[in-house]
Motif scaffolding. Structure first.
Motif, PDB file in Angstrom:
ATOM      1  N   HIS A 112       0.854  -1.203   0.000  1.00  0.00           N
ATOM      2  CA  HIS A 112       0.000   0.000   0.000  1.00  0.00           C
ATOM      3  C   HIS A 112       0.890   1.252   0.000  1.00  0.00           C
ATOM      4  O   HIS A 112       0.957   1.975   0.993  1.00  0.00           O
ATOM      5  N   PRO A 113       1.540   1.537  -1.130  1.00  0.00           N
ATOM      6  CA  PRO A 113       2.524   2.619  -1.146  1.00  0.00           C
ATOM      7  C   PRO A 113       1.961   4.031  -0.980  1.00  0.00           C
ATOM      8  O   PRO A 113       2.697   4.946  -0.646  1.00  0.00           O
ATOM      9  N   TYR A 114       0.662   4.215  -1.196  1.00  0.00           N
ATOM     10  CA  TYR A 114       0.106   5.574  -1.157  1.00  0.00           C
ATOM     11  C   TYR A 114      -0.851   5.772   0.013  1.00  0.00           C
ATOM     12  O   TYR A 114      -1.241   6.896   0.301  1.00  0.00           O
ATOM     13  N   LYS A 115      -1.217   4.690   0.665  1.00  0.00           N
ATOM     14  CA  LYS A 115      -2.255   4.722   1.703  1.00  0.00           C
ATOM     15  C   LYS A 115      -1.989   5.739   2.818  1.00  0.00           C
ATOM     16  O   LYS A 115      -2.885   6.499   3.172  1.00  0.00           O
ATOM     17  N   PRO A 116      -0.779   5.817   3.389  1.00  0.00           N
ATOM     18  CA  PRO A 116      -0.579   6.788   4.470  1.00  0.00           C
ATOM     19  C   PRO A 116      -0.552   8.240   3.987  1.00  0.00           C
ATOM     20  O   PRO A 116      -0.750   9.167   4.769  1.00  0.00           O
ATOM     21  N   LEU A 117      -0.347   8.442   2.690  1.00  0.00           N
ATOM     22  CA  LEU A 117      -0.220   9.805   2.161  1.00  0.00           C
ATOM     23  C   LEU A 117      -1.537  10.380   1.648  1.00  0.00           C
ATOM     24  O   LEU A 117      -1.782  11.585   1.777  1.00  0.00           O
ATOM     25  N   LEU A 118      -2.378   9.545   1.066  1.00  0.00           N
ATOM     26  CA  LEU A 118      -3.613  10.047   0.441  1.00  0.00           C
ATOM     27  C   LEU A 118      -4.497  10.865   1.392  1.00  0.00           C
ATOM     28  O   LEU A 118      -5.019  11.907   0.976  1.00  0.00           O
ATOM     29  N   PRO A 119      -4.679  10.467   2.659  1.00  0.00           N
ATOM     30  CA  PRO A 119      -5.518  11.294   3.542  1.00  0.00           C
ATOM     31  C   PRO A 119      -4.967  12.706   3.761  1.00  0.00           C
ATOM     32  O   PRO A 119      -5.717  13.632   4.048  1.00  0.00           O
ATOM     33  N   LEU A 120      -3.656  12.883   3.587  1.00  0.00           N
ATOM     34  CA  LEU A 120      -3.046  14.198   3.797  1.00  0.00           C
ATOM     35  C   LEU A 120      -3.416  15.194   2.700  1.00  0.00           C
ATOM     36  O   LEU A 120      -3.296  16.402   2.891  1.00  0.00           O
ATOM     37  N   LEU A 121      -3.875  14.690   1.554  1.00  0.00           N
ATOM     38  CA  LEU A 121      -4.316  15.596   0.480  1.00  0.00           C
ATOM     39  C   LEU A 121      -5.569  16.366   0.886  1.00  0.00           C
ATOM     40  O   LEU A 121      -5.826  17.448   0.391  1.00  0.00           O
ATOM     41  N   LYS A 122      -6.355  15.778   1.781  1.00  0.00           N
ATOM     42  CA  LYS A 122      -7.628  16.387   2.178  1.00  0.00           C
ATOM     43  C   LYS A 122      -7.535  17.102   3.520  1.00  0.00           C
ATOM     44  O   LYS A 122      -8.548  17.398   4.130  1.00  0.00           O
ATOM     45  N   GLN A 123      -6.338  17.362   3.976  1.00  0.00           N
ATOM     46  CA  GLN A 123      -6.146  17.939   5.299  1.00  0.00           C
ATOM     47  C   GLN A 123      -6.789  19.319   5.448  1.00  0.00           C
ATOM     48  O   GLN A 123      -7.173  19.707   6.525  1.00  0.00           O
ATOM     49  N   SER A 124      -6.893  20.062   4.342  1.00  0.00           N
ATOM     50  CA  SER A 124      -7.365  21.439   4.431  1.00  0.00           C
ATOM     51  C   SER A 124      -8.024  21.860   3.121  1.00  0.00           C
ATOM     52  O   SER A 124      -7.708  21.345   2.061  1.00  0.00           O
ATOM     53  N   ASN A 125      -8.918  22.832   3.219  1.00  0.00           N
ATOM     54  CA  ASN A 125      -9.513  23.413   2.014  1.00  0.00           C
ATOM     55  C   ASN A 125      -8.740  24.629   1.538  1.00  0.00           C
ATOM     56  O   ASN A 125      -9.060  25.217   0.514  1.00  0.00           O
ATOM     57  N   ASN A 126      -7.721  25.032   2.300  1.00  0.00           N
ATOM     58  CA  ASN A 126      -6.882  26.167   1.943  1.00  0.00           C
ATOM     59  C   ASN A 126      -5.833  25.697   0.935  1.00  0.00           C
ATOM     60  O   ASN A 126      -4.999  24.852   1.253  1.00  0.00           O
ATOM     61  N   ALA A 127      -5.864  26.240  -0.267  1.00  0.00           N
ATOM     62  CA  ALA A 127      -4.953  25.820  -1.335  1.00  0.00           C
ATOM     63  C   ALA A 127      -3.483  26.039  -0.967  1.00  0.00           C
ATOM     64  O   ALA A 127      -2.605  25.381  -1.505  1.00  0.00           O
ATOM     65  N   GLU A 128      -3.213  26.957  -0.045  1.00  0.00           N
ATOM     66  CA  GLU A 128      -1.832  27.244   0.327  1.00  0.00           C
ATOM     67  C   GLU A 128      -1.360  26.455   1.539  1.00  0.00           C
ATOM     68  O   GLU A 128      -0.240  26.629   1.999  1.00  0.00           O
TER      69      GLU A 128
END
Length: 194
Positions: A112-128
């Protein structure tokens, strides 16, 4: 072929690299283990060649540190509440992906090479927000290498790509030219490998 990262993300990464982190405090708070700290310190703030030798001597250990395994959480899951550690480990992981092909090969072979990282994409609605920005850079780099290394798509790639493309699309739709540059860079990394 590697393109130079946009100045915005380079500046962000350099800023994060320069910040002090209370690693021992994170161990005392049980955010990370003493074993994690030893692994991080062995490759942190050392010459590239020394870092490469350390990781190549034990790629499985560093793969487990970054992605976890059935028994242990990844560093990204363990340190989820410590933004400073998350940011630092994302920058360090990006550096490792760029510099150590043996580690990339091991990461790509992980179940599962991406599993721990994918949730971090949704951490915030702020683009910056730096966490999703750094995460998308790591995922784009890792996915582009996985697409080259594997002749066929995998369920993990099929799950991760739409999420990364969705995040990159959101970046490209902002009015900030720095974020648009990052989106173009990441699209380029992924699309040139398809």
């Amino acid at each position: 072929m590697s393109l130079d990262p946009p100045a915005y993300i380079l500046s962000l990464q350099n800023n994060i690299r320069a910040r002090p982190i209370s690693w021992e405090g994170a161990v005392r708070a049980k955010t990370i283990t003493d074993s994690d700290l030893k692994k991080i310190k062995a490759i942190d703030k050392v010459r590239k060649e020394q870092r490469k030798q350390t990781i190549e001597a034990d790629t499985d250990t560093y793969t487990t540190l970054l992605l976890g395994n059935g028994e242990t959480k990844s560093i990204f899951e363990s340190a989820a509440k410590r933004l400073d550690i998350l940011q630092y480990m994302l920058v360090l992981t990006g550096d490792l992906i760029e510099d150590i092909p043996a580690l990339v090969e091991s990461l790509v072979k992980h179940p599962h090479p991406y599993k721990p990282l994918l949730p971090l994409l949704k951490q915030s609605n702020n683009a910056e927000d730096p966490i999703p920005l750094l995460t998308s850079a790591v995922l784009s780099s890792l996915l582009s290498r996985a697409l080259v290394a594997q002749p066929k798509s995998t369920p993990e790639i099929d799950e991760a790509l739409p999420k990364v493309y969705s995040y990159i699309a959101a970046l490209s739709n902002t009015s900030d030219s720095n974020l648009q540059d990052i989106a173009v860079q990441e699209y380029s990394a992924l699309l040139r490998t398809l």
